[in-house]
Motif scaffolding. Structure first.
Motif, PDB file in Angstrom:
ATOM      1  N   CYS A 271       5.544  -5.060   0.778  1.00 49.15           N
ATOM      2  CA  CYS A 271       6.303  -6.279   0.472  1.00 49.15           C
ATOM      3  C   CYS A 271       6.708  -6.299  -0.998  1.00 49.15           C
ATOM      4  O   CYS A 271       7.815  -6.691  -1.345  1.00 49.15           O
TER       5      CYS A 271
ATOM      6  N   CYS B 250       1.137  -6.042  -2.766  1.00 49.32           N
ATOM      7  CA  CYS B 250       0.619  -5.381  -1.564  1.00 49.32           C
ATOM      8  C   CYS B 250       0.343  -3.907  -1.853  1.00 49.32           C
ATOM      9  O   CYS B 250      -0.633  -3.348  -1.352  1.00 49.32           O
TER      10      CYS B 250
ATOM     11  N   CYS C 168      -0.088  -5.203   4.838  1.00 47.35           N
ATOM     12  CA  CYS C 168      -0.361  -6.473   5.524  1.00 47.35           C
ATOM     13  C   CYS C 168       0.417  -6.653   6.820  1.00 47.35           C
ATOM     14  O   CYS C 168       0.155  -7.585   7.579  1.00 47.35           O
TER      15      CYS C 168
ATOM     16  N   CYS D 126       5.119  -4.014   6.411  1.00 44.42           N
ATOM     17  CA  CYS D 126       4.333  -3.638   5.243  1.00 44.42           C
ATOM     18  C   CYS D 126       3.147  -2.775   5.667  1.00 44.42           C
ATOM     19  O   CYS D 126       2.431  -3.114   6.618  1.00 44.42           O
TER      20      CYS D 126
HETATM   21 ZN    ZN Z   1       2.630  -6.890   2.479  1.00 46.78          ZN
END
Ligand code: ZN
Length: 58
Positions: A35, A39, A8, A5
């Motif tokens: 994700c 996100c 994150c 991602c």
């Molecule tokens: Zn993420």
């Protein structure tokens, strides 16, 4: 590009991934992968990508 991602760093394959392209819908233009929309939204907020960039509404 690995399956991490952009926001994150999690493995997007474990979620419900969302991809972002700039310009034409080609692999080379991919600038982000997330994700899920959560996100994506958080990334936009952190990077302030959505400020002053909307197209003109009538
Ligand atoms: Zn993420």
């Amino acid at each position: 590009m690995k399956h991490e991602c952009t926001y994150c760093g999690c493995d997007i394959e474990r979620h419900d991934p969302v991809f972002v392209n700039e310009g034409a819908n080609q692999r080379d233009n991919q600038t982000g992968q997330f994700c899920n929309y959560g996100c994506l939204a958080a990334y936009f907020e952190r990077e302030e990508l959505a400020i002053g960039t909307t197209c003109e509404l009538p």
